[in-house]
Design a protein around this motif. Structure first.
Motif, PDB file in Angstrom:
ATOM      1  N   ARG A 651       0.861  -1.194   0.000  1.00 56.30           N
ATOM      2  CA  ARG A 651       0.000   0.000   0.000  1.00 56.30           C
ATOM      3  C   ARG A 651       0.888   1.232   0.000  1.00 56.30           C
ATOM      4  NH1 ARG A 651      -4.228  -0.464   4.783  1.00 56.30           N
ATOM      5  NH2 ARG A 651      -4.508   1.713   4.110  1.00 56.30           N
ATOM      6  N   THR A 652       0.463   2.244  -0.723  1.00 54.28           N
ATOM      7  CA  THR A 652       1.267   3.469  -0.834  1.00 54.28           C
ATOM      8  C   THR A 652       0.819   4.551   0.140  1.00 54.28           C
ATOM      9  OG1 THR A 652      -0.182   4.263  -2.609  1.00 54.28           O
ATOM     10  CG2 THR A 652       1.793   3.016  -3.250  1.00 54.28           C
ATOM     11  N   ASP A 653      -0.301   4.276   0.816  1.00 54.17           N
ATOM     12  CA  ASP A 653      -0.818   5.309   1.712  1.00 54.17           C
ATOM     13  C   ASP A 653      -0.371   5.124   3.155  1.00 54.17           C
ATOM     14  OD1 ASP A 653      -2.237   2.932   1.807  1.00 54.17           O
ATOM     15  OD2 ASP A 653      -4.084   3.913   2.499  1.00 54.17           O
ATOM     16  N   ILE A 654       0.429   4.108   3.431  1.00 50.56           N
ATOM     17  CA  ILE A 654       0.922   3.866   4.797  1.00 50.56           C
ATOM     18  C   ILE A 654       2.386   3.467   4.712  1.00 50.56           C
ATOM     19  CG2 ILE A 654      -1.336   3.132   5.687  1.00 50.56           C
ATOM     20  CD1 ILE A 654      -0.368   0.240   5.424  1.00 50.56           C
ATOM     21  N   ASP A 655       3.039   3.358   5.875  1.00 53.12           N
ATOM     22  CA  ASP A 655       4.417   2.853   5.915  1.00 53.12           C
ATOM     23  C   ASP A 655       4.369   1.342   5.734  1.00 53.12           C
ATOM     24  OD1 ASP A 655       5.402   5.370   6.359  1.00 53.12           O
ATOM     25  OD2 ASP A 655       5.325   5.176   8.555  1.00 53.12           O
ATOM     26  N   SER A 656       4.812   0.865   4.605  1.00 50.52           N
ATOM     27  CA  SER A 656       4.712  -0.568   4.288  1.00 50.52           C
ATOM     28  C   SER A 656       5.872  -1.349   4.899  1.00 50.52           C
ATOM     29  CB  SER A 656       4.716  -0.772   2.775  1.00 50.52           C
ATOM     30  OG  SER A 656       3.596  -0.153   2.182  1.00 50.52           O
ATOM     31  N   PHE A 657       5.578  -2.580   5.269  1.00 48.01           N
ATOM     32  CA  PHE A 657       6.636  -3.462   5.802  1.00 48.01           C
ATOM     33  C   PHE A 657       6.342  -4.901   5.361  1.00 48.01           C
ATOM     34  CE2 PHE A 657       3.373  -3.933   9.056  1.00 48.01           C
ATOM     35  CZ  PHE A 657       3.405  -5.309   9.317  1.00 48.01           C
ATOM     36  N   VAL A 658       7.373  -5.705   5.400  1.00 47.35           N
ATOM     37  CA  VAL A 658       7.246  -7.160   5.255  1.00 47.35           C
ATOM     38  C   VAL A 658       8.123  -7.786   6.339  1.00 47.35           C
ATOM     39  CG1 VAL A 658       9.083  -7.227   3.508  1.00 47.35           C
ATOM     40  CG2 VAL A 658       7.535  -9.160   3.743  1.00 47.35           C
ATOM     41  N   GLU A 659       7.551  -8.710   7.073  1.00 45.60           N
ATOM     42  CA  GLU A 659       8.274  -9.330   8.195  1.00 45.60           C
ATOM     43  C   GLU A 659       8.398 -10.837   7.939  1.00 45.60           C
ATOM     44  OE1 GLU A 659       7.925 -10.058  13.029  1.00 45.60           O
ATOM     45  OE2 GLU A 659       6.876  -8.372  12.089  1.00 45.60           O
ATOM     46  N   ILE A 660       9.645 -11.322   8.037  1.00 48.22           N
ATOM     47  CA  ILE A 660       9.926 -12.751   7.870  1.00 48.22           C
ATOM     48  C   ILE A 660      10.398 -13.312   9.204  1.00 48.22           C
ATOM     49  CG2 ILE A 660      11.234 -14.489   6.608  1.00 48.22           C
ATOM     50  CD1 ILE A 660      11.598 -12.557   4.372  1.00 48.22           C
ATOM     51  N   SER A 661       9.788 -14.431   9.629  1.00 46.50           N
ATOM     52  CA  SER A 661      10.193 -15.069  10.886  1.00 46.50           C
ATOM     53  C   SER A 661      10.325 -16.574  10.674  1.00 46.50           C
ATOM     54  CB  SER A 661       9.172 -14.782  11.997  1.00 46.50           C
ATOM     55  OG  SER A 661       7.920 -15.360  11.668  1.00 46.50           O
ATOM     56  N   SER A 662      11.104 -17.191  11.548  1.00 47.98           N
ATOM     57  CA  SER A 662      11.269 -18.656  11.511  1.00 47.98           C
ATOM     58  C   SER A 662      11.285 -19.193  12.933  1.00 47.98           C
ATOM     59  CB  SER A 662      12.577 -19.033  10.803  1.00 47.98           C
ATOM     60  OG  SER A 662      13.699 -18.650  11.575  1.00 47.98           O
ATOM     61  N   HIS A 663      10.673 -20.354  13.118  1.00 51.10           N
ATOM     62  CA  HIS A 663      10.716 -21.020  14.412  1.00 51.10           C
ATOM     63  C   HIS A 663      10.420 -22.500  14.205  1.00 51.10           C
ATOM     64  CE1 HIS A 663       6.575 -19.676  13.762  1.00 51.10           C
ATOM     65  NE2 HIS A 663       6.169 -20.707  14.491  1.00 51.10           N
ATOM     66  N   LEU A 664      10.763 -23.295  15.208  1.00 52.60           N
ATOM     67  CA  LEU A 664      10.606 -24.760  15.141  1.00 52.60           C
ATOM     68  C   LEU A 664       9.377 -25.170  15.947  1.00 52.60           C
ATOM     69  CD1 LEU A 664      12.015 -27.363  14.075  1.00 52.60           C
ATOM     70  CD2 LEU A 664      13.123 -27.543  16.316  1.00 52.60           C
ATOM     71  N   VAL A 665       8.490 -25.910  15.320  1.00 53.54           N
ATOM     72  CA  VAL A 665       7.304 -26.450  15.995  1.00 53.54           C
ATOM     73  C   VAL A 665       7.324 -27.967  15.795  1.00 53.54           C
ATOM     74  CG1 VAL A 665       4.793 -26.501  16.111  1.00 53.54           C
ATOM     75  CG2 VAL A 665       5.974 -24.350  15.609  1.00 53.54           C
ATOM     76  N   GLY A 666       7.597 -28.698  16.874  1.00 55.82           N
ATOM     77  CA  GLY A 666       7.712 -30.156  16.755  1.00 55.82           C
ATOM     78  C   GLY A 666       8.871 -30.505  15.846  1.00 55.82           C
ATOM     79  N   GLU A 667       8.593 -31.161  14.732  1.00 56.72           N
ATOM     80  CA  GLU A 667       9.632 -31.541  13.777  1.00 56.72           C
ATOM     81  C   GLU A 667       9.489 -30.761  12.472  1.00 56.72           C
ATOM     82  OE1 GLU A 667       9.638 -35.750  13.255  1.00 56.72           O
ATOM     83  OE2 GLU A 667      10.264 -36.164  15.302  1.00 56.72           O
ATOM     84  N   GLU A 668       8.863 -29.580  12.550  1.00 53.85           N
ATOM     85  CA  GLU A 668       8.653 -28.746  11.372  1.00 53.85           C
ATOM     86  C   GLU A 668       9.304 -27.375  11.579  1.00 53.85           C
ATOM     87  OE1 GLU A 668       6.815 -29.673   8.585  1.00 53.85           O
ATOM     88  OE2 GLU A 668       6.584 -31.690   9.430  1.00 53.85           O
ATOM     89  N   VAL A 669      10.004 -26.886  10.543  1.00 53.39           N
ATOM     90  CA  VAL A 669      10.505 -25.506  10.537  1.00 53.39           C
ATOM     91  C   VAL A 669       9.422 -24.643   9.888  1.00 53.39           C
ATOM     92  CG1 VAL A 669      12.281 -23.928   9.710  1.00 53.39           C
ATOM     93  CG2 VAL A 669      12.895 -26.262  10.384  1.00 53.39           C
TER      94      VAL A 669
END
Length: 755
Positions: A651-669
């Motif tokens: 969006r051009t009308d707000i401060d845009s961001f993209v956030e990438i995260s990683s974590h381990l849940v059981g045996e899945e990344v």
């Protein structure tokens, strides 16, 4: 008479289980024993009491002609029997001896032992009448058979009938367990006698070699427990003779001492054999010396065979019923497993069936790297210990009802199972199914304390003179109910079924995979053809359009110039579309080379290629798990498409961001890519990963509709999943899960490994 005289070695309670009973050098003193060479009838061995019976010294009897000693008629009978293969039909031979008081009638019993004939002479009862005795036996057998129909206790009927026929003071049925400890399960006796009913006796009371003799000689009679109630057997070479078939074989002094401690003067035992295993004994006790005529003993053997037949039939009926029920359970499970590619699902959906197959109270499945627990089952960490324990055994099937003894750590487990069965369905990776049973706490009633039976006198271990057979209770722990053979057979068969299903699924998968490889090859070839054949005309169209624009734009009106612009724009879009088709087709043909990819470095490189640093979009990162297993090139393409998508639809009308995260849940990344862009209506979520599908107008946002389809294909090839959540005007979040054990997953694409 000492064991040194009876054998070459002295035996007591420390080594009685090695006492060679069949080679004992004595016979019971009511009988006379003579051993002759079958071809010559010359006497090889004779019992000492034969000297009095024949008024001839033993030294003169050795080497003499048995025919001359026994009389001409007996000698002729023996010569006729010398070459016979089976002597049982001839026994007993009536031996008539003329004496001062008239004819003495005796039973002469003949057995073959190799090149020898073993002759036993014992008293013959004048009261025994074959017809009357047969009628009594027939009536008794009829009563036993009727007890089955009337549901009376066949064991009680059996001991009652045997006592009525033989006249013994006590008759009881003694049943062996799996370890040959015995228990009295039926009894009839004189009223004043102490009862043995329900009492147990250790396996050492009837040692192994004695049990083996019952399999070859069904009836064993001890006519007297008096000390020195045996006569030594003297041989011409002082070598022992195998007397396993001899009815009047001498009695072990240890056994005689044991019987006297019980107050027994004479005994007789009838073996009950079921499927070639000694099931139990019909035991007869008398307070004084007692002899049952050989002919009656043979008829009594019929009782043992009738009871054996009844038990065999009963066990076979129960076994067949259980086998049928077990087979039906297995058939239902196999049918359901065969209808799906996920073997664990039907087993979990039919938990009761799975446990009923083995008669278990708990189970565990370790399949495809996942662990599922059912019922009373150890925790996952405890199951891991059991897997290590079982793997060391290298067995396809492992079963025990004494897990606490074999694997002591199990005592501290959750539910602390004492019984366990496991099958290994695959070895690469290791896959198992476990069944569990709880500990059973039982109270056993023994005939006296087993450990109080021995005393040491003059360096010899013997029975205690104060030996008690009073009821002694003992609590046993650490054992589960034993697994029945039909249950183990069913479990093993299920394991074989699962291997067959996996193999069929692998073959089907391989066939489909081969077809896909062929299809992908054709698609890639087609894509290259499209790329080559269509790009050249497109370049030509675009070239001429650009020439028109440069050279003739001033000659065209506004509408003509717009048409030229339209042509150039759509040629560029067609070019991008062709590139997308080519890229998408390559996703299915390239080999995956897994490695541990550093997420932060990958995202940094991709962000630079996307042009994110030069845009007005802020990148945020939060990597709890620093690495992601997978093919670097494909993962680079995955993040490229997701980040491009986030930047493109900002969006051009707000401060845009993209956030990438990683974590381990059981045996899945788990990877999440979240933005605050334009979003979309979730009713279109099912279409977003489709090829050429776009949810936004083409004139507002560039793109071919292939990027997310490529992302979806990449995640699938990594055995993972990708999902999306979005809200129109608020942003979108893509969630990617990839197995942490991806390398093992990819290895399973090869042929399955079985034991």
């Amino acid at each position: 008479m000492t064991t040194q005289q009876l054998y070459n070695t002295t035996y007591d309670l420390t080594n009685c289980d090695a006492e060679p009973l069949r080679f004992i050098r004595s016979c019971q003193d009511l009988a006379v024993m003579i051993v002759v060479y079958a071809d010559t009838l010359l006497i090889k061995a004779v019992s000492e009491n034969a000297a009095e019976r024949f008024s001839t010294p033993v030294a003169e009897l050795l080497g003499a002609d048995a025919g001359a000693v026994l009389g001409e008629e007996a000698g002729n009978t023996l010569r006729s029997l010398a070459s016979a293969a089976d002597l049982s039909a001839a026994n007993p031979v009536e031996l008539l001896t003329d004496g001062p008081a008239g004819y003495l009638r005796e039973n002469l019993i003949v057995h073959r032992e190799g090149e020898l004939l073993i002759l036993e002479i014992e008293p013959r009862s004048k009261d025994f009448g074959s017809t009357a005795s047969l009628m009594r036996i027939d009536k008794a057998v009829g009563n036993i058979q009727n007890s089955v129909a009337t549901k009376e206790n066949v064991f009680d009927i059996t001991v009652r009938e045997v006592r009525a026929i033989t006249g013994y003071d006590r008759v009881y049925l003694y049943r062996f367990d799996d370890e040959y400890n015995g228990q009295v399960i039926a009894e009839t006796k004189r009223d004043e006698m102490q009862t043995f009913l329900h009492l147990r006796y250790p396996h050492t009371d009837i040692p192994q070699q004695a049990r083996e003799l019952y399999l070859s000689q069904q009836i064993r009679q001890v006519t007297s427990t008096r000390e020195n109630s045996a006569s030594l057997l003297i041989t011409d070479d002082d070598q022992p003779i195998n007397l396993r078939q001899a009815s009047n074989r001498g009695v072990s002094p240890i056994h005689q001492e044991y019987l006297r401690a019980m107050g027994v003067g004479a005994s007789m035992s009838i073996a009950v054999v079921v499927e070639n295993r000694l099931w139990g004994l019909i035991a007869c006790h008398h307070n004084a010396d007692r002899l049952v005529d050989y002919r009656m003993r043979q008829l009594l053997g019929f009782f043992g065979r009738v009871l054996s037949g009844h038990l065999t039939l009963q066990q076979n009926t129960v076994h067949q019923t259980n086998v049928l029920a077990n087979s039906l359970i297995r058939a239902r499970l196999v049918e359901k497993m065969g209808a799906t590619t996920n073997l664990m699902t039907p087993l979990l959906e039919n938990q009761d069936e799975l446990m009923n197959l083995a008669g278990a109270t708990g189970a565990a499945l370790i399949i495809d790297g996942k662990i599922k627990r059912i019922g009373l089952c150890p925790e996952e960490s405890e199951l891991a210990q059991l897997v290590t324990f079982i793997t060391d055994k290298q067995k396809k099937l492992y079963a025990t009802s004494r897990l606490h003894d074999e694997f002591p750590a199990a005592k501290q487990f959750t539910a602390a199972p004492a019984g366990m069965v496991s099958i290994r369905t695959a070895t690469s990776p290791e896959e198992y199914i476990f069944w569990f049973r709880p500990e059973i706490v039982t109270t056993l009633s023994w005939g006296g304390r087993p450990e109080d039976r021995k005393v040491i006198e003059e360096g010899r271990v013997r029975l205690s003179p104060l030996l008690s057979f009073e009821n002694y209770s003992e609590t046993k722990r650490g054992k589960a109910e034993p697994w029945a053979q039909y249950q183990l057979d069913g479990v093993l068969a299920l394991g074989n079924d699962i291997r067959e299903i996996i193999l069929v699924q692998y073959q089907n998968m391989k066939q489909v995979n081969d077809q896909l490889v062929s299809a992908y090859a054709e698609l890639e070839s087609f894509s290259y053809t499209v790329s080559h054949d269509l790009r050249a005309p497109l370049r030509t169209i675009k070239g001429f359009a650009e020439i028109l624009t440069e050279d003739y734009a001033d000659k065209l009106d506004e509408a003509g110039q717009q048409v030229l612009g339209f042509i150039i724009t759509h040629v560029d879009k067609m070019h991008d579309l062709l590139n997308g088709i080519l890229e998408f087709s390559r996703m299915g043909s390239s080999m995956i080379k897994p490695e541990n990819v550093k997420i932060a470095a990958l995202v940094k490189n991709v962000w630079a290629d996307v042009g994110g640093p030069e845009s007005d979009v802020t990148l945020r990162t939060n990597f709890s798990t620093p690495t992601l297993p997978g093919d670097y090139t494909l993962l680079w393409q995955l993040f490229l498409n997701l980040l491009t998508n986030a930047v493109k639809y900002r969006r051009t009308d707000i401060d845009s961001f993209v956030e990438i995260s990683s974590h381990l849940v059981g045996e899945e990344v788990i990877i999440t890519v979240e933005d605050n862009g334009i979003g979309f209506d979730m009713k279109y979520a099912g279409q977003i990963f489709a090829v050429f599908n776009r949810l936004v107008p083409e004139d507002e946002y560039e793109g071919t509709g292939v990027g997310l389809a490529i992302a979806h294909r990449i995640v699938e090839r990594h055995h993972g999943q990708i999902s999306v959540t979005s809200e129109l005007g608020s942003g979108t979040t893509f969630t990617v899960s990839i197995p942490a054990n991806l390398t093992q997953r990819l290895a399973k694409q090869k042929a399955p490994a079985f034991e």
